[in-house]
Write a protein that holds these residues in place. Structure first.
Motif, PDB file in Angstrom:
ATOM      1  N   UNK A   1     -13.992  11.136  11.132  1.00 56.59           N
ATOM      2  CA  UNK A   1     -13.497  10.013  10.327  1.00 56.59           C
ATOM      3  C   UNK A   1     -12.143   9.549  10.870  1.00 56.59           C
ATOM      4  N   UNK A   2     -12.153   8.797  11.976  1.00 58.10           N
ATOM      5  CA  UNK A   2     -10.892   8.407  12.613  1.00 58.10           C
ATOM      6  C   UNK A   2      -9.957   7.591  11.703  1.00 58.10           C
ATOM      7  N   UNK A   3     -10.536   6.825  10.783  1.00 65.31           N
ATOM      8  CA  UNK A   3      -9.673   6.048   9.861  1.00 65.31           C
ATOM      9  C   UNK A   3      -8.881   6.976   8.950  1.00 65.31           C
ATOM     10  N   UNK A   4      -9.543   8.006   8.460  1.00 64.51           N
ATOM     11  CA  UNK A   4      -8.859   8.973   7.603  1.00 64.51           C
ATOM     12  C   UNK A   4      -7.806   9.760   8.395  1.00 64.51           C
ATOM     13  N   UNK A   5      -8.160  10.135   9.614  1.00 68.08           N
ATOM     14  CA  UNK A   5      -7.195  10.840  10.471  1.00 68.08           C
ATOM     15  C   UNK A   5      -5.960   9.965  10.675  1.00 68.08           C
ATOM     16  N   UNK A   6      -6.175   8.687  10.957  1.00 67.77           N
ATOM     17  CA  UNK A   6      -5.051   7.769  11.172  1.00 67.77           C
ATOM     18  C   UNK A   6      -4.184   7.643   9.925  1.00 67.77           C
ATOM     19  N   UNK A   7      -4.814   7.795   8.748  1.00 67.96           N
ATOM     20  CA  UNK A   7      -4.071   7.655   7.489  1.00 67.96           C
ATOM     21  C   UNK A   7      -3.245   8.905   7.184  1.00 67.96           C
ATOM     22  N   UNK A   8      -3.846  10.086   7.303  1.00 68.64           N
ATOM     23  CA  UNK A   8      -3.190  11.300   6.808  1.00 68.64           C
ATOM     24  C   UNK A   8      -2.593  12.209   7.888  1.00 68.64           C
ATOM     25  N   UNK A   9      -2.965  11.990   9.143  1.00 65.75           N
ATOM     26  CA  UNK A   9      -2.414  12.859  10.181  1.00 65.75           C
ATOM     27  C   UNK A   9      -1.344  12.100  10.964  1.00 65.75           C
ATOM     28  N   UNK A  10      -0.221  12.704  11.349  1.00 66.04           N
ATOM     29  CA  UNK A  10       0.089  14.117  11.204  1.00 66.04           C
ATOM     30  C   UNK A  10       0.470  14.510   9.777  1.00 66.04           C
ATOM     31  N   UNK A  11       0.186  15.769   9.434  1.00 64.71           N
ATOM     32  CA  UNK A  11       0.555  16.285   8.119  1.00 64.71           C
ATOM     33  C   UNK A  11       2.071  16.195   7.943  1.00 64.71           C
ATOM     34  N   UNK A  12       2.501  15.899   6.719  1.00 62.44           N
ATOM     35  CA  UNK A  12       3.940  15.836   6.429  1.00 62.44           C
ATOM     36  C   UNK A  12       4.542  17.214   6.266  1.00 62.44           C
ATOM     37  N   UNK A  13       3.766  18.155   5.694  1.00 56.44           N
ATOM     38  CA  UNK A  13       4.332  19.471   5.416  1.00 56.44           C
ATOM     39  C   UNK A  13       3.245  20.539   5.407  1.00 56.44           C
TER      40      UNK A  13
ATOM     41  N   UNK B   1       0.844  -1.192   0.000  1.00 55.14           N
ATOM     42  CA  UNK B   1       0.000   0.000   0.000  1.00 55.14           C
ATOM     43  C   UNK B   1       0.883   1.247   0.000  1.00 55.14           C
ATOM     44  N   UNK B   2       0.511   2.244  -0.815  1.00 54.67           N
ATOM     45  CA  UNK B   2       1.319   3.466  -0.939  1.00 54.67           C
ATOM     46  C   UNK B   2       1.350   4.231   0.390  1.00 54.67           C
ATOM     47  N   UNK B   3       2.518   4.783   0.702  1.00 53.30           N
ATOM     48  CA  UNK B   3       2.672   5.546   1.936  1.00 53.30           C
ATOM     49  C   UNK B   3       2.005   6.909   1.777  1.00 53.30           C
ATOM     50  N   UNK B   4       1.161   7.309   2.729  1.00 55.61           N
ATOM     51  CA  UNK B   4       0.471   8.599   2.605  1.00 55.61           C
ATOM     52  C   UNK B   4       1.443   9.781   2.727  1.00 55.61           C
ATOM     53  N   UNK B   5       1.071  10.883   2.080  1.00 54.28           N
ATOM     54  CA  UNK B   5       1.823  12.137   2.198  1.00 54.28           C
ATOM     55  C   UNK B   5       0.804  13.261   2.181  1.00 54.28           C
ATOM     56  N   UNK B   6       0.699  13.989   3.297  1.00 57.33           N
ATOM     57  CA  UNK B   6      -0.299  15.058   3.432  1.00 57.33           C
ATOM     58  C   UNK B   6       0.429  16.398   3.423  1.00 57.33           C
ATOM     59  N   UNK B   7       0.061  17.218   2.444  1.00 60.44           N
ATOM     60  CA  UNK B   7       0.723  18.503   2.198  1.00 60.44           C
ATOM     61  C   UNK B   7      -0.334  19.608   2.170  1.00 60.44           C
ATOM     62  N   UNK B   8      -0.045  20.740   2.825  1.00 56.78           N
ATOM     63  CA  UNK B   8      -0.980  21.857   2.802  1.00 56.78           C
ATOM     64  C   UNK B   8      -0.248  23.156   2.457  1.00 56.78           C
ATOM     65  N   UNK B   9      -0.967  24.073   1.820  1.00 60.52           N
ATOM     66  CA  UNK B   9      -0.541  25.468   1.795  1.00 60.52           C
ATOM     67  C   UNK B   9      -1.211  26.137   2.994  1.00 60.52           C
ATOM     68  N   UNK B  10      -0.786  27.370   3.281  1.00 60.45           N
ATOM     69  CA  UNK B  10      -1.616  28.179   4.164  1.00 60.45           C
ATOM     70  C   UNK B  10      -2.935  28.406   3.433  1.00 60.45           C
ATOM     71  N   UNK B  11      -4.017  28.546   4.188  1.00 61.54           N
ATOM     72  CA  UNK B  11      -5.262  28.931   3.511  1.00 61.54           C
ATOM     73  C   UNK B  11      -5.237  30.444   3.356  1.00 61.54           C
TER      74      UNK B  11
END
Length: 499
Positions: free
Chosen positions: A245-257, A1-11
């Motif tokens: 959505x705790x499953x989604x939180x577990x997948x993407x949090x903490x944010x990578x960047x 399974x691909x490793x998650x990577x969560x990236x955000x800009x400032x809003x």
């Protein structure tokens, strides 16, 4: 399974239309997101608009419109810019969404449950422009003795009943966290600024307002809305599925960047981690504070009249030319300067004259002289050496982009382009056509492999152009693919007057 990577800009704060600084941050984040997808990561890339706060209320009042109508209109411009600039965001979030209200109220409740919120009276200096509170010692004096924030914005004395967050309680935990995670704040200059600020002592933070109602209501406290930075920062958790959505939180949090401008590092590297510690939520892996874009070396301001519309620039010079220039010419993390001349010069030198011309020469020669087909040839040491040089260049790009050294990555990539141009001039396939056709086919086959590798590598930066070039090259390994007469991918740019 691909490793998650969560990236955000400032809003982005939509009390006005987007400017080039907003575009720069979106483009940099998009290139990183596309690069991480290429590396096989399961990327979630979020951007959006931060729509609450006193500044929005005042702007709406000045324009004689409802604040929600202003938010809808302005947020639309940011979404339009994202589409024009080929931003591959997975979610464009708006803080006025009901889902975000629920997330903000959930983290508030978690901080309250930790005993970190208390009701008191706030008296102090507040900048509407920055939506930030400042201590007396941080202020400077402007014209006529007016007090200014560290950002040079006007401050006003504010007094009202407010909820406070026990920021002082987290001074040592934050310092311990920074020590244990030296890459949490980048670049190092931003990290040093934050360390000095926190070591200087933290005071409790006012986190609610009663003077307006455009914001997320504080749970169980009628008349109070959350200080805009509490709800703005929580957007990153909303995107990750918190709290429903705790499953989604577990997948993407903490944010990578978290990719942000250097002027809001304090909010992201001090307040945000303290809120998360209080709510017992994991902290993001990295906050990167990029520099400002200067117009011909000058800071942009409406009063000076040098604010540039990024959409006008993209339409004049092309989306990919603008994307390439901003990532190539601005050392990521530092301030950078731009001008129409600089965009045209860089795009012509690297994209048109070097890479575009290389691809055009090779593809046009094959289409015109070989009926679009290249036969398999026997490689010789020069061919192997070129492919090795190109591979080294592309690996340099990958290493640099992994480290967020974006301009250095493009510099490494250009070394591969230069190697190809040197090779084609030495090998001269147009001369080999008469003297050694088999060798000509080997040279052209080598060049096609090299151009394909370079095009794939640069795709995160110039996605539209790279995709067109790869279409002209045809599927990799398809010996029967017939190359058609090519259209130039990177036409030469001419300087246009008055953006």
């Amino acid at each position: 399974m691909a490793e998650p990577y969560y990236l955000t800009t400032a809003i982005h704060y939509p009390n006005g239309r987007p400017h080039i600084g907003h575009a720069y941050e979106m483009i940099a984040a998009d290139a990183i997101a596309r690069f991480q997808r290429q590396q096989g990561r399961d990327v979630f890339f979020q951007t959006g608009t931060d729509e609450h706060g006193l500044k929005m209320v005042k702007t709406a009042r000045d324009r004689g419109v409802e604040v929600r109508a202003l938010a809808d209109e302005m947020s639309g411009y940011f979404r339009e810019m994202a589409e024009l600039l080929d931003i591959s965001c997975d979610r464009f979030i708006r803080t006025s969404e009901p889902e975000h209200y629920a997330a903000s109220q959930a983290i508030w409740q978690a901080m309250a449950d930790a005993g970190d919120l208390y009701l008191d009276r706030y008296e102090g200096w507040y900048s509407v422009r920055d939506e930030a509170f400042y201590e007396e010692k941080e202020l400077t004096e402007g014209e006529g003795g007016a007090k200014l924030s560290p950002q040079g914005t006007p401050v006003e004395w504010t007094a009202e009943e407010t909820w406070f967050f026990k920021l002082s309680k987290y001074q040592q935990p934050l310092l311990d966290f920074y020590a244990a995670n030296p890459d949490f704040i980048r670049p190092e200059s931003r990290r040093n600024e934050v360390l000095r600020f926190v070591e200087g002592g933290l005071v409790d933070l006012s986190v609610s307002r009663t003077s307006f109602d455009w914001g997320v209501p504080v749970p169980g406290s009628p008349g109070h809305v959350m200080y805009v930075w509490v709800d703005a920062l929580t957007n990153y958790l909303t995107g990750a599925g918190y709290p429903h959505d705790p499953e989604r939180v577990a997948k993407y949090w903490p944010a990578d960047l978290h990719l942000i401008g250097k002027d809001i590092v304090r909010f992201h590297a001090v307040y945000w981690p303290a809120f998360l510690m209080s709510a017992k939520i994991a902290l993001p892996r990295q906050v990167f504070g990029h520099g400002f874009l200067l117009n011909r070396g000058e800071k942009m301001s409406k009063s000076v009249g040098n604010v540039v519309d990024p959409m006008a620039l993209a339409r004049l010079y092309g989306v990919d030319a603008l994307r390439y220039f901003l990532l190539r010419d601005v050392s990521f993390g530092n301030d950078g300067t731009f001008s129409d001349e600089a965009i045209v010069t860089r795009a012509n030198a690297d994209l048109s004259n070097s890479f575009g011309n290389l691809a055009q020469r090779v593809l046009a020669f094959i289409a015109k002289n070989l009926d679009g087909l290249v036969e398999a040839g026997t490689p010789d040491p020069a061919d192997t050496a070129l492919l090795r040089e190109v591979e080294t260049a592309c690996e340099g790009f990958t290493r640099s982009f992994s480290d967020l050294s974006l301009s250095q990555g493009l510099e490494a990539w250009m070394a591969g382009v230069f190697a190809c141009n040197q090779y084609i001039d030495v090998q001269a396939p147009w001369a080999l056509r008469k003297t050694d056709p088999a060798r000509m086919h080997a040279v052209l086959g080598t060049l096609l492999k090299a151009i394909r590798r370079l095009a794939v590598t640069i795709q995160p930066v110039v996605p539209g152009s790279a995709a067109k070039l790869l279409d002209q090259l045809g599927p990799e390994g398809d010996a029967g693919f017939r190359i058609a007469p090519p259209t130039p991918i990177f036409p030469r740019l001419e300087l246009k007057e008055d953006v």
